[in-house]
Design an enzyme around this catalytic site. Structure first.
Site, PDB file in Angstrom:
ATOM      1  N   LYS A 184       0.843  -1.189   0.000  1.00 33.53           N
ATOM      2  CA  LYS A 184       0.000   0.000   0.000  1.00 33.53           C
ATOM      3  C   LYS A 184       0.884   1.246   0.000  1.00 33.53           C
ATOM      4  O   LYS A 184       1.574   1.533   0.975  1.00 33.53           O
ATOM      5  CB  LYS A 184      -0.904   0.032   1.223  1.00 33.53           C
ATOM      6  CG  LYS A 184      -1.859   1.207   1.160  1.00 33.53           C
ATOM      7  CD  LYS A 184      -2.218   1.703   2.542  1.00 33.53           C
ATOM      8  CE  LYS A 184      -2.827   3.081   2.515  1.00 33.53           C
ATOM      9  NZ  LYS A 184      -1.933   4.155   2.188  1.00 33.53           N
TER      10      LYS A 184
ATOM     11  N   GLY B 237       6.984   4.588   8.467  1.00 34.54           N
ATOM     12  CA  GLY B 237       6.141   5.759   8.659  1.00 34.54           C
ATOM     13  C   GLY B 237       6.318   6.308  10.060  1.00 34.54           C
ATOM     14  O   GLY B 237       7.366   6.129  10.673  1.00 34.54           O
ATOM     15  N   SER B 238       5.273   6.925  10.552  1.00 33.45           N
ATOM     16  CA  SER B 238       5.397   7.613  11.834  1.00 33.45           C
ATOM     17  C   SER B 238       5.406   6.622  12.991  1.00 33.45           C
ATOM     18  O   SER B 238       4.878   5.511  12.900  1.00 33.45           O
ATOM     19  CB  SER B 238       4.240   8.590  12.023  1.00 33.45           C
ATOM     20  OG  SER B 238       3.056   7.872  12.284  1.00 33.45           O
ATOM     21  N   THR B 239       6.005   7.049  14.094  1.00 35.45           N
ATOM     22  CA  THR B 239       6.029   6.216  15.286  1.00 35.45           C
ATOM     23  C   THR B 239       4.616   5.986  15.812  1.00 35.45           C
ATOM     24  O   THR B 239       4.291   4.898  16.287  1.00 35.45           O
ATOM     25  CB  THR B 239       6.939   6.850  16.354  1.00 35.45           C
ATOM     26  OG1 THR B 239       8.297   6.739  15.898  1.00 35.45           O
ATOM     27  CG2 THR B 239       6.821   6.155  17.692  1.00 35.45           C
TER      28      THR B 239
ATOM     29  N   GLY C 296       3.118   3.325  13.739  1.00 30.60           N
ATOM     30  CA  GLY C 296       3.867   2.099  14.010  1.00 30.60           C
ATOM     31  C   GLY C 296       3.411   1.444  15.299  1.00 30.60           C
ATOM     32  O   GLY C 296       3.279   0.219  15.395  1.00 30.60           O
TER      33      GLY C 296
ATOM     34  N   GLU D 195       9.933   0.706  10.602  1.00 31.17           N
ATOM     35  CA  GLU D 195      10.967   1.732  10.414  1.00 31.17           C
ATOM     36  C   GLU D 195      10.256   3.054  10.625  1.00 31.17           C
ATOM     37  O   GLU D 195       9.472   3.486   9.782  1.00 31.17           O
ATOM     38  CB  GLU D 195      11.573   1.587   9.009  1.00 31.17           C
ATOM     39  CG  GLU D 195      12.952   2.165   8.907  1.00 31.17           C
ATOM     40  CD  GLU D 195      12.912   3.626   8.587  1.00 31.17           C
ATOM     41  OE1 GLU D 195      12.870   4.414   9.547  1.00 31.17           O
ATOM     42  OE2 GLU D 195      12.874   3.982   7.410  1.00 31.17           O
TER      43      GLU D 195
ATOM     44  N   CYS E  72      13.177  10.400   7.618  1.00 34.16           N
ATOM     45  CA  CYS E  72      13.072   9.937   8.999  1.00 34.16           C
ATOM     46  C   CYS E  72      14.416   9.992   9.699  1.00 34.16           C
ATOM     47  O   CYS E  72      14.486  10.176  10.900  1.00 34.16           O
ATOM     48  CB  CYS E  72      12.504   8.524   9.038  1.00 34.16           C
ATOM     49  SG  CYS E  72      13.255   7.440   7.833  1.00 34.16           S
TER      50      CYS E  72
ATOM     51  N   GLU F   8       9.634  15.128  16.162  1.00 31.03           N
ATOM     52  CA  GLU F   8      10.035  15.038  14.766  1.00 31.03           C
ATOM     53  C   GLU F   8       9.212  16.037  13.956  1.00 31.03           C
ATOM     54  O   GLU F   8       7.977  15.968  13.952  1.00 31.03           O
ATOM     55  CB  GLU F   8       9.800  13.611  14.247  1.00 31.03           C
ATOM     56  CG  GLU F   8      10.302  13.409  12.830  1.00 31.03           C
ATOM     57  CD  GLU F   8      10.149  11.962  12.363  1.00 31.03           C
ATOM     58  OE1 GLU F   8       9.114  11.346  12.675  1.00 31.03           O
ATOM     59  OE2 GLU F   8      11.066  11.461  11.681  1.00 31.03           O
TER      60      GLU F   8
END
Lengths: 482, 348, 289
Positions: free
Chosen positions: A183, A235-237, A240, A257, A291, A388
């Site tokens: 995706k 992607g973002s934490t 995740g 990641e 990132c 971030e």
């Protein structure tokens, strides 16, 4: 006329001919999605590029079923060398269509053409080339003889390096013998769909790779799907974390990641001009949508003023504008949403007392833009030193001793990357040892290579992409997972 | 921008200004020890990063009006050079004619900054230039073409100081407006920095003319023999400290000449010197720049490193011979819209 | 006349010391036949917190020790265990109800596991790490480093679980330089406490291994949600609500190993060492000029 007013040097869009609409890529064919189609745009102009299908739960189910069928009937039965040959084919086709892919990436993402042309697309080809060679050598991947693939891999990728992240995911998955449902990010589906055409040209068996476009909900459907054996997410934490919760208690293997807040540490004996370049590259490369961006500059206090002055001088030579222009250094922010986040955090930086500076810079009227920005006088407690930003914004802090630099660098829940600038090899290696980060660049920054593992410590995620280590995310030892 | 084609007005520092600045910076008398302390205290150069930055600058794409502007600027910055053992007065006259009229088919074509010859042929060049020679042209209110002479036992520099100074004095007396000296690479590599420094100062003195129109001094580092970027950086600082008006990469007589990273490195030095002292020192890459593309990359590097104000003959030169014709071919293409050929530009 | 025995008080092992639970609670340990063996400390969430603090403070020294040194320290544990075989056999017989012969086999296995893992200390990085041939002028090296503080829910059932299972879960985490907070077998914690006494008199620095006894169901959620714990090994959590523990662990993206059952779990593997390592890749420019 100033010499530095370089005349427009746009890369031609003529090489790229887009269809008016793109379906989902399922079982080797483009098919309609059940969800409402949406227009994907160029963030530099907000111009619509083409219509993109939205995959709903049923579409995802169809894609997973296709991947499962392809896994059972074709891909898991194919020899490693044949899998490798398909990947080599793909690598070559990417090279042949490199310019077209670069133009599409720049249009849809907003990144400068010089980056998509010189970095993203060449690395995409390199990634397929590297993992192609692994496909028939998996006995040497470090998991013992005859490691087995996991099955169907669900892969969800971000918008900052759309095709490169696709390559990071698909190449090792296919080399290891898995099939894939991927995706792309909602705002950057274009190159993934061109890549689907490449798969058709490569004659890859139907269903081995399926591409489902859509918003976050499409990704959630993939994560929750019971017949998926593996989730790989970049992607973002925050997302995740959600995925880690959603897959808890299941047999799905997971690699993540996620975000970062990397320290770029400049010692007073650094090769100064190269360090300045590294700092600039570290945070302004790809508009800071990286990132592993070096978003915290930790500079030794006795050279702080000199470094800041040199940095400012250098930033005045950065050229912001049309991403398709070959001379553009800073392109567009990928979305209105991201632009809003950058604005909010930089406003917070000012409110917290840091000093904001940007070079003189005219922002285009249409599209999403943010001038390169540095903050001095940033405290470790500032939001802009902790969160971030994912934009062209550098927070500058100081340190006095190597120990203090290490402590400040590690003082974050993230741990993806770090930079060290010093001429003293002994200290460089000692500091590198102490940094809690998965990638440490010394006297360089933001270098990527398919042979080099990439991934984070702590809340930057787990698992590695790239290198031999990248294979273990898609393989299990012959005797089972452990 | 007004193009200052005169080498004679290259830099306005008095001969001793650099040395005076040196005393201040070194915080003591000029000796091997103080120079070593200073030069070795300068931050090192990371070769990979330097070369990457140069490669990045080389990706700048100058099109249409920018390219046309750049091509003309390249011509204005050329030191048109002949430095062959077989050089003759006839050869020099031919070179001068080319310098005055680079493209007979196009009167809008600018002239080069200088011709660069061996010292014994400086007088021939001055004579051939006639009213186009910079001092006479300036008197008449136009810019002109300077005569640069290589001296100091060019290219090796292996002669006694007395011989080198005589070489310089001869060239200056013959009307050379600019002296391109070589440093003693042997002395530099063996750490005799004071000797290199004093030699530059002595040559600078020898460039003086009774009329006050001193010849201007370009100091050739011969980076191909210094080999490392750290050496080139230190030698650049040493030359600037000693009073060089220009620092120049190479003689063109060794295998490695003016690479873009070396030029970038030297531009960083003059940029830093300017930040430190307010004084402007020029840079001259020489040897190996043969195509318009290479030359334009150099211009981009100048503009984005030291600043656009360095893009004038008093602060930047390109030492070249075959480059000029490649630029002329490009100009003709731009003017006519079709590609030109070697027979449509003159050989000098 | 038989001598009146002196029973041992079984306590927690935190930061190299043997405290009682701060809560003052104990629980009764019974033998396989239901006979009273001892009172063990019933650790509280605050004991778990203290154990994490101890593990965190010990991390820097243990992870920075040379691999050769870690290997020797782990080998020394085996040496000391060898000398106390009788005590462990006795405890295994009493608490797990094993025959003496089988108990002897368990302690033999446990000792051999320490030896096996000790040998890995200065080798795993060579096997798991590598130089990378990147396309550019860079020195590029990947090495596995310890993840940090690892919480372990030790095996709770199966023959020898209270010793061999415990060792097989703890030792691999120690090999790379992690420090450990381990929740011992609830039903048979004696071996774990006695092993702690061995550790305390060995060369293992205080805080490197911290042992909690009591209820895994009570303690595990605090460890799974503790932000200063970097990884959690749920090998012995199969009977707990381990899915919720894994969900809790997701809050700070802890590395998680799921429960394993079956006799002999967990097996000694290199994968167990690598599970709690992080690959760090260092790039450095290479330039002659």
């Amino acid at each position: 006329m100033s010499f530095l007013d370089y005349a427009p040097a746009p890369e031609s869009r003529a090489i790229l001919s887009l269809r008016p609409s793109y379906g989902l890529f399922v079982d080797g064919e483009f098919v309609d999605g059940n969800g409402p189609a949406f227009t994907t745009i160029s963030p530099a102009t907000e111009e619509g590029l083409t219509e993109i299908a939205t995959a709903d739960d049923a579409d995802v189910d169809r894609a997973v079923a296709a991947a499962r069928k392809a896994y059972d009937r074709v891909w898991s039965k194919l020899s490693g060398s044949d899998r490798g040959k398909y990947l080599f084919r793909i690598a070559r086709l990417v090279q042949e269509r490199a310019r077209e892919l670069a133009v599409a990436e720049t249009l849809n993402n907003g990144k400068p053409i010089k980056e998509s042309r010189d970095v993203d697309i060449p690395l995409v080809a390199a990634w397929f080339f590297y993992y192609a060679g692994w496909a028939d050598k998996l006995d040497h991947a470090g998991l013992g003889p005859d490691p087995r693939p996991l099955g169907v891999a669900g892969q969800i990728i971000p918008w900052n390096f759309p095709l490169l992240m696709l390559a990071w995911k698909i190449a090792p998955a296919l080399a290891s013998g898995n099939t894939v449902v991927l995706k792309p990010a909602e705002t950057t589906p274009l190159t993934a769909l061109l890549f689907a055409e490449i798969l058709q040209q490569a004659d890859l068996p139907p269903g081995v790779v399926n591409i489902v476009t859509g918003p976050g909900a499409t990704g959630q459907a993939l994560v929750r799907h019971p017949d998926v054996d593996k989730i790989a997410f970049t992607g973002s934490t925050a997302v995740g974390r959600e995925i880690a919760r959603a897959t808890a208690g299941t047999r799905k293997r997971l690699t993540l990641e996620l975000g970062g807040k990397a320290a770029n540490i400049v010692f007073d004996d650094a090769p100064i001009d190269q360090a300045i370049e590294g700092v600039v590259n570290g945070i302004f490369y790809n508009q800071g949508h990286v990132c592993c961006a070096g978003s915290r500059l930790l500079v030794q206090e006795n050279v702080h003023d000199d470094v800041v002055e040199r940095l400012k001088q250098r930033l005045t030579t950065l050229r912001l504008g049309d991403p398709l222009d070959k001379n553009t250094d800073i392109g567009a922010v990928n979305s209105a949403e991201q632009l809003e986040r950058i604005r909010e955090l930089t406003a917070a930086g000012e409110e917290e007392g840091a000093t904001r500076w940007s070079p003189p810079c005219v922002l285009p009227d249409a599209g999403f833009w943010f001038a390169p920005t540095i903050f001095t006088g940033v405290q470790t407690s500032s939001r802009i030193a902790r969160e971030e930003i994912f934009g062209p914004v550098l927070s500058i802090l100081t340190f006095r001793t190597p120990q203090e630099a290490i402590a400040k660098a590690n003082n974050t829940p993230y741990g993806l990357s770090a930079g060290i600038w010093s001429d003293k090899g002994s200290r460089v290696l000692a500091v590198a040892d102490e940094l809690r980060a998965g990638v440490v660049w010394t006297n360089t920054f933001n270098r990527f290579d398919p042979a080099s593992p990439f991934g984070g410590y702590k809340e930057s995620g787990y698992g590695r992409e790239g290198g031999k280590q990248g294979l273990s995310a898609y393989l299990a030892p012959a005797g089972g997972i452990r | 921008m007004t193009v200052d084609g005169s080498g004679a007005r290259v830099a306005r520092r008095a001969g001793s200004a650099g040395a005076g600045g040196a005393l201040e910076l070194l915080d003591g008398p000029v000796t091997d020890t103080t120079l070593r302390r200073y030069l070795e205290g300068i931050p090192g150069v990371d070769a990979v990063g330097l070369e990457q930055r140069a490669a990045g600058l080389a990706t700048r794409s100058l099109k249409t009006s920018s390219k046309a502007m750049a091509l003309d600027r390249v011509i204005e910055l050329i030191d048109l050079t002949t430095l062959e053992g077989a050089d003759t007065p006839g050869r020099v006259r031919s070179l001068v004619a080319k310098a005055i009229t680079p493209d007979p088919s196009d009167p809008t074509c600018p002239r080069v900054a200088a011709v660069c010859v061996y010292g014994d042929l400086a007088a021939v060049a001055v004579d051939a230039l006639g009213p186009f020679h910079a001092p006479r042209a300036r008197a008449a209110g136009t810019s002109g073409i300077a005569v640069a002479a290589v001296a100091t036992a060019f290219p090796s520099g292996r002669a006694s100081l007395a011989v080198k100074l005589a070489d310089v004095a001869d060239a200056v007396a013959a009307g050379a407006d600019e002296i391109d000296m070589v440093i003693d690479r042997g002395a530099f590599l063996s750490g005799r920095y004071e000797q290199v420094f004093e030699e530059i100062r002595a040559v600078k003195e020898a460039c003086r003319r009774p009329d006050g129109e001193d010849a201007h001094l370009k100091v050739i580092l011969e980076v191909g023999e210094l080999v490392t970027y750290d050496n080139a950086r230190r030698a650049s600082w040493l030359a600037v400290l000693a009073g060089a008006d220009f620092i120049k990469t190479s003689t063109g007589k060794v295998a490695s000449n003016a690479t873009l990273p070396m030029t970038l490195l030297m531009l960083e030095v003059v940029r830093d010197w300017h930040r430190l002292t307010g004084e402007q020192v020029g840079v001259k890459p020489a040897g190996g720049i043969r195509t318009s593309k290479d030359a334009i990359r150099n211009l981009v590097t100048v503009a984005e490193t030291a600043g656009e104000e360095w893009l004038r003959p008093s602060l930047f030169r390109i030492g070249a011979s075959s480059l000029l014709n490649d630029v002329l071919l490009q100009r003709q293409k731009a003017r006519t819209g079709h590609y030109s050929g070697a027979d449509y530009v003159t050989i000098d | 006349m038989t001598r009146l025995a002196v029973p041992k008080t079984y306590k927690l092992y935190i930061g190299g010391k043997f405290p009682r639970s701060e809560s003052g609670r104990t629980y009764e340990i019974t033998g396989a036949g239901g006979d009273f063996l001892a009172n063990a400390a019933q650790a509280s969430r605050k004991d778990a917190r203290d154990a994490v603090v101890a593990a965190r403070s010990a991390l820097k020294g243990w992870s920075a020790a040379t691999a050769y040194n870690r290997g020797q320290v782990l080998y020394r544990i085996a040496e000391l265990l060898e000398g106390r075989r009788a005590q462990f056999v006795d405890e295994l017989v009493r608490s797990e109800g094993l025959t003496e012969r089988r108990a002897a086999a368990v302690i033999d296995t446990a000792i051999d596991r320490w030896v096996w893992f000790a040998g890995w200390a200065d080798k795993f990085a060579q096997v798991l790490g590598n130089g990378n041939p990147v396309a550019g002028p860079y020195f590029n090296l990947s090495v596995p480093e310890p993840t940090g503080v690892v919480a372990v829910i030790a095996p709770q059932a199966g023959e020898g679980h209270s010793l061999t299972g415990f060792v097989s879960a703890v030792a691999p985490a120690l090999v790379s330089g992690n420090t450990v907070v381990v929740v011992a077998s609830r039903s048979a914690p004696l071996s774990a406490i006695s092993l702690s006494e061995v550790l305390a008199t060995s060369d293992v620095p205080p805080g490197v291994v911290n042992v909690l006894t009591g209820s895994p169901a009570e303690i595990a959620p605090w460890l799974a949600s503790h932000a200063d714990v970097n990884a959690i090994d749920l090998v012995g959590a199969g009977a707990l609500d381990w899915v919720q523990l894994q969900i809790d662990a997701a809050e700070t993206l802890k590395r998680v190993l799921q429960p394993e059952d079956g006799p002999g779990a967990p097996a000694p593997t290199l994968a167990r060492i690598s599970a709690f390592t992080e690959t760090k890749t260092v790039w450095h420019t290479k330039g002659l000029l």
